[in-house]
Design an enzyme around this catalytic site. Sequence first.
Site, short mmCIF file in Angstrom:
data_model
loop_
_atom_site.label_atom_id
_atom_site.label_comp_id
_atom_site.label_asym_id
_atom_site.label_seq_id
_atom_site.Cartn_x
_atom_site.Cartn_y
_atom_site.Cartn_z
CG HIS A 115 43.84 36.49 43.68
ND1 HIS A 115 43.39 37.03 44.87
CD2 HIS A 115 45.14 36.18 43.89
CE1 HIS A 115 44.37 37.04 45.77
NE2 HIS A 115 45.45 36.54 45.20
CG ASP A 127 47.64 38.38 48.24
OD1 ASP A 127 47.34 38.00 47.09
OD2 ASP A 127 47.73 37.60 49.21
CD GLU A 166 45.32 33.00 45.35
OE1 GLU A 166 46.39 32.37 45.40
OE2 GLU A 166 44.93 33.77 46.25
CD GLU A 167 44.52 35.19 49.21
OE1 GLU A 167 45.14 34.19 49.62
OE2 GLU A 167 45.11 36.25 48.89
CG ASP A 210 48.67 35.94 43.92
OD1 ASP A 210 48.48 36.98 44.58
OD2 ASP A 210 48.27 34.82 44.29
CG HIS A 242 47.46 36.42 53.51
ND1 HIS A 242 47.50 35.04 53.54
CD2 HIS A 242 47.31 36.76 52.21
CE1 HIS A 242 47.38 34.57 52.30
NE2 HIS A 242 47.27 35.60 51.48
#
EC number: 3.4.17.-
Length: 472
Positions: free
Chosen positions: A290, A302, A336-337, A364, A434
Amino acid sequence: MKFHVFVFVGVVHLLSLNSGKAVYGNGISQRTFQEIKEEIACYGDVAKAIINLAVYGKAQNRSYERLALLVDTVGPRLSGSKSLEKAIQIMHQNLQEDGLENVHLEPVKIPHWERGEESAVMLEPRIHKMAVLGLGGSTGTPPEGITAEVLVVTSFDELQRRAPEARGKIVVYNQPYTSYSRAVQYRVQGAVEAAKVGALASLIRSVASFSIYSPHTGIQEYQDGVPKIPTACITVEDAEMMSRMASRGSRIVIQLKMGAKNYPDADSFNTVAEIIGSKYPEQVVLVSGHLDSWDVGQGAMDDGGGAFISWEALSLIKDLGLRPKRTLRLVLWTAEEQGGIGALQYYQLHKANISNYSLVMESDLGTFLPSGLQFTGSDKARAIVEEVMCLLQPINVTQVFRAGEGTDINFWIQAGVPGASLLDDLYKYFSFHHSHGDTMTVMDPKQMNIAAAVWAVVSYVIADMEEMLPRS
């Protein structure tokens, strides 16, 4: 990455053996497994050529350098942001310039949320400015903030036992980290559970395997009929400190200010490129990552790494002049998140052709030194994938684990399509996940080379074999 635990559901499909010789349901292959093993073994020289080009040849470090250029230029790529759309347009141009086929954008609608200015300050028992990151989709506080006493709990069960104490307070979750899948439920559901017992806001201990006073953001989900209260993540260190303070009987007061806002859905795109199959072009092996990220760090790990080794897989195959029997399709997902929003719309658009998907792949979980491949599918398909992974013996990445998954490919897997994901160092991954620490500094070009080689060999061989992977 948004992590889901799901149960594989087999869906019976019947296809004629004449259409790519797919074998599903009660269909019986006319070939023995020994013949299939021999077919796979014939790809040894091709696998070595891919590995040599990716790891030792002119393509070494290419995926790393491509990724660095994008994330240094664009930065983080939050759903609904201008930076995400800039990244999509850049990638669309990059894939065209790389000579890939059928490069196009598929429009989708995605959430648009902005965090705004935010702060959390402990006022009692001492003044302490806390590191904080609002969780995705959270509402904001009033301009003056929310100032309230804190209730610290370690679980939802404890919150229920102490429900009368929670009303009018800020609930702080200090849940232990035993695994990401267990701890993440507090980030996702913490605000709802706190609101149900009358809390004014919730603060969640960051879901991280390691911390250097770093908050880790992520998506949270509200529930219809439950008040939407502001919610944010705090550091492991502050959560543990407040837990110690509370155990001593200290009164803790926090002032929380969040300028978060939700806006109408925004226009975006899934980015698609292909190497069209030579014999069964309607059949597909899908490789993906993503392109969106959270709005902190650079989104390099990520999921910049996963997106770029997926691009690299097609580049390696193209550079070697290879064209598999089936179409190799690269998809760079958007949003995606926020729960696979772009991928769900892709699934809805393309699911009528589900019988033509041999394998769906998503990277991922980082592109560090791979441990192997996670796979979900029938026992027969697993046996084939295990043989394909033997081709990667030159780089010592041959293991096949269970539970292949990915937020964006789970829609297909749950409908019976075999699925695969790359597995590597999850402790390292969730140390930076994140957070502001998700930058190019985390990435290693040599490890990305190996990850790209694995991705390219698996996708090419599965796409070029005479038969599609058998389903349950």
